[in-house]
Design an enzyme around this catalytic site. Structure first.
Site: not given
Lengths: 356, 201
Positions: A123, A250, A284
Site C-alpha cells: 500500500c 494513510h 483504500h
C-alpha cells in the site's frame, strides 16, 4: 497531474466533488460479495475494446498528461500497482496477470521509448513510486518520469481483506473511535515528476521509505518505520516538523493502522499539525492510494484549502491527532504525505509549493 | 557520490544449488523446490520456526539473504532493493484457488498476506532487524541500470550504509535468486556491467 476515481474521471471533477464532501463509497456487489461498501467507478467509458477495466482507468488517467509531450530516451515511465490485472487468474491466465505485461501494454499505448519500471510495494507503492522517480532523476537516469498508479476493486482482494476481518461493514471512519476497518476502493492517478522547475506546482523536498522490521501483516506498535521515514524526509528537506502545514495520512480506518500513525506523529511532535485521511471519499485504493492522495494534497496546496476527514467524528487513538473536521482556507506551503502497508512498509514525502 | 562502491559478497540459488561468492555451499540434486529449500534451511541449522509459515518466494529470498547476512554486524541500515518477474503470482494463484469456487470458498489470511511481492523483503527485514529503505520492482528481466542507480542513490544520499540488492524470482518450479551486497569496501566494483553479469549468468 490527473486522476480517475469514483468521484470523477478527471482532476477537476474530483476537486469539485471533494469540496462538496461527496463520497465515492457506495453499495456494490463484487463477485460473491453482495451489497458491500466499496468505492467503485460507476460509469467507466470504453476507450478501446482490447483494454481491460484497469487498463482503461490507467489510460484515462495518463492521457491528458501525455497529450502534447515528446517522449524521449530520458523520459521514464513508472507504474505503481499491487495487483494489476489480477482478474485474469480467475480465467486461469496467470501469465496475463503479470504486472510487467500490464506496464508494457500501457507504455505501448503512449509510445514510451524507455522500458517501464514497475513498483509493487503493497500500500505504499503509489507514494514510493514518486520517490523512485525523484531518485532516478537525481541519478541522471531520466530528466522526467511519468508516474502512473492504479488498482481496481476485485474479489481477489476483498476476499483477502475479509479473511483478515479488516473490512468495515459501513463506510470507513478514519481515526474515529468507532472505526472498524477499511473500505476498499479503486482509482488511477498520474503525475509528471521532472527536474525542470519551470511550470512546477511543487518541489519534492524530502522523502523516505523505511521498513518496520516488525511484522508482515501488522504495523509496528511504536510506528517505528513511519517515524523513521518521516524523519528521513524532514532531514533531507532541512526543515523542522513544525514547518509542515498539513499531513495527508494513510488513515485506513483499521484499529492498528490509525493508532500507529497517531503514535508516530506524536513522537515527532506533530500532534498539532492538521491531518486528514481521504479514505472516507475514495476508500483504500491500494497501489493507487499514495499517489491519488498526493495529487489531492497538491490541489490543497494550490488552493490553500484543507479537506476534512470524511467519516471522522471523535478521536479514537491513544495519542492526540489534529484531525481536520471541516473545510478550511489557510495559507499552505509545506505538506507531508505518508503511507504504510503490509510487509512493514512505510513511505513519507514532503512537498513544498513553488508556484501559484 | 564520487567514492567508489563495491560488491562485497553475493549469493545465488538456482537448480538445487546454493553458492556464496562463487563457492557452492549446498547442493540438493533433483528435488522439487519445496523439498530443496527445506533441506537447505535445515542444513543452515537455523532456529527460526517462522520459516515454515512463509510462501515459497519468501523462503527463497529469506535463505539467500540469510547466507549473505549471517556474519554481518550492525544490519539496521542495510537497505533492500529487490526485483523479479512474477511478483507474488505463485501465491496469487493459491489464493485464487481458494476463492475460485463459491461452493468451496476458503480464503486464508496466512496465504493472502503473501499475495504482495514485497512481503519477502519484509521477512528479511524482520529476521535481520533491518529498519531500512526498501523497494520492490517488477520487470521482465533484471533491470541493471535502474537497480544500480537506485542502490547508488541510497548510499550517496546516506539513506543507507549498505544495500542488499538482487533478483528473487519464483513461479511454480522455476526459481532463481541472486543477491549481492553493495558497500564502500570490497574487491569487485559496483558497476552496471558487473551486476548484470552476476545476475544474468
Amino acid at each position: 497531474m490527473n486522476c480517475v476515481t469514483p468521484l470523477g474521471l478527471d482532476l477537476q471533477h474530483n476537486w469539485t466533488a471533494l469540496l462538496e464532501e461527496n463520497t465515492g463509497i457506495d453499495v456494490h456487489t463484487v463477485g460473491s460479495f453482495e451489497n458491500i461498501y466499496t468505492a467503485k467507478i460507476k460509469n467507466l467509458p470504453t476507450v478501446q475494446p482490447d483494454l481491460t477495466y484497469l487498463e482503461t482507468m490507467l489510460y484515462l488517467a495518463l492521457k491528458p498528461l501525455i497529450r502534447s509531450k515528446i517522449l524521449h530516451a530520458k523520459t521514464g515511465f513508472i507504474l505503481s500497482t499491487t495487483k494489476g490485472n489480477i482478474d485474469f487468474l480467475s480465467e486461469g491466465k496467470s501469465e496475463e496477470a503479470e504486472l510487467n505485461k500490464l506496464a508494457v501494454k500501457v507504455a505501448g499505448l503512449f509510445g514510451f521509448i524507455t522500458a517501464p519500471i514497475v513498483v509493487s510495494h503493497a500500500c505504499v507503492s503509489g507514494l514510493l513510486a514518486v520517490s523512485v522517480a525523484k531518485r532516478l532523476i537525481q541519478m541522471g537516469q531520466f530528466d522526467e518520469v511519468f508516474v502512473l498508479a492504479g488498482d481496481k476493486v476485485s474479489e481477489f482482494v476483498i476476499s483477502g481483506f475479509n479473511a483478515f476481518q479488516a473490512m468495515s461493514a459501513k463506510p470507513c471512519k478514519p481515526f474515529d473511535a468507532e472505526r472498524d476497518g477499511v473500505t476498499l476502493g479503486e482509482a488511477a492517478g498520474a503525475i509528471l515528476v521532472t527536474k525542470s522547475p519551470e511550470h512546477a506546482l511543487v518541489e519534492i523536498v524530502g522523502e523516505g521509505a523505511i521498513n518496520d522490521a516488525n511484522h508482515i501483516s501488522g504495523p509496528s506498535r511504536t510506528g517505528e518505520g513511519l517515524y523513521r521515514s518521516i524523519s528521513s524526509a524532514l532531514n533531507e528537506a532541512g526543515i523542522d516538523a513544525s514547518a509542515i502545514d498539513f499531513i495527508s495520512a494513510h488513515g485506513t480506518a483499521t484499529s492498528y493502522n490509525d493508532e500507529m500513525e497517531a503514535i508516530a506523529f506524536d513522537r515527532l511532535g506533530m500532534h498539532e499539525i492538521p491531518v486528514n485521511s481521504l479514505k472516507g471519499y475514495y476508500g483504500h485504493t491500494l497501489g493507487a492510494s499514495g499517489l491519488l492522495e498526493l495529487i489531492v494534497s497538491i490541489l490543497s496546496l494550490q488552493h490553500n484549502k484543507l479537506i476534512p476527514t470524511k467519516g471522522f467524528v471523535s478521536r479514537g487513538t491513544s495519542k492526540d491527532v489534529n484531525i481536520i473536521t471541516q473545510k478550511m482556507d489557510v495559507p499552505l506551503t509545506y505538506m507531508l504525505k505518508t503511507a504504510s502497508g503490509f510487509g512493514g512498509s512505510n513511505a513519507a514525502a514532503i512537498l513544498k509549493k513553488v508556484n501559484g | 557520490m564520487d567514492s567508489p562502491l563495491y560488491i562485497s559478497h553475493y549469493c545465488k540459488i538456482e537448480k538445487g544449488l546454493i553458492s556464496v561468492d562463487g563457492n557452492v555451499i549446498f547442493h540438493a540434486g533433483e528435488a522439487q523446490f519445496s523439498d530443496f529449500i527445506k533441506q537447505a534451511f535445515k542444513y543452515q541449522q537455523l532456529d527460526y520456526p517462522k520459516f515454515y509459515k512463509m510462501d515459497n518466494l519468501s523462503k527463497l529470498a529469506f535463505l539467500s539473504a540469510e547466507v549473505l547476512l549471517r556474519d554481518e554486524e550492525d544490519k539496521e541500515d542495510i537497505a533492500l532493493v529487490l526485483a523479479n518477474k512474477s511478483g507474488s503470482l505463485d501465491t496469487d494463484v493459491k489464493h485464487q484457488e481458494s476463492i475460485q469456487d463459491a461452493a468451496n470458498f476458503y480464503p486464508s489470511p496466512a496465504v493472502f498476506v503473501y499475495t504482495l511481492a514485497n512481503i519477502c523483503g519484509g521477512e528479511i527485514s524482520i529476521r535481520h532487524g533491518m529498519k531500512s529503505e526498501q523497494v520492490f520492482f517488477v520487470s521482465d528481466a533484471f533491470d541493471a541500470t535502474t537497480i544500480f542507480n537506485y542502490a547508488t542513490y541510497l548510499l550517496a544520499s546516506q539513506k543507507a550504509k549498505k544495500v542488499l540488492c538482487g533478483w528473487v524470482e519464483l513461479f511454480e518450479e522455476n526459481y532463481k535468486a541472486v543477491l549481492y551486497l553493495v558497500e564502500r569496501s570490497g574487491t569487485k566494483l559496483h558497476t552496471i556491467n558487473n551486476i548484470n553479469q552476476l545476475v544474468k549468468n
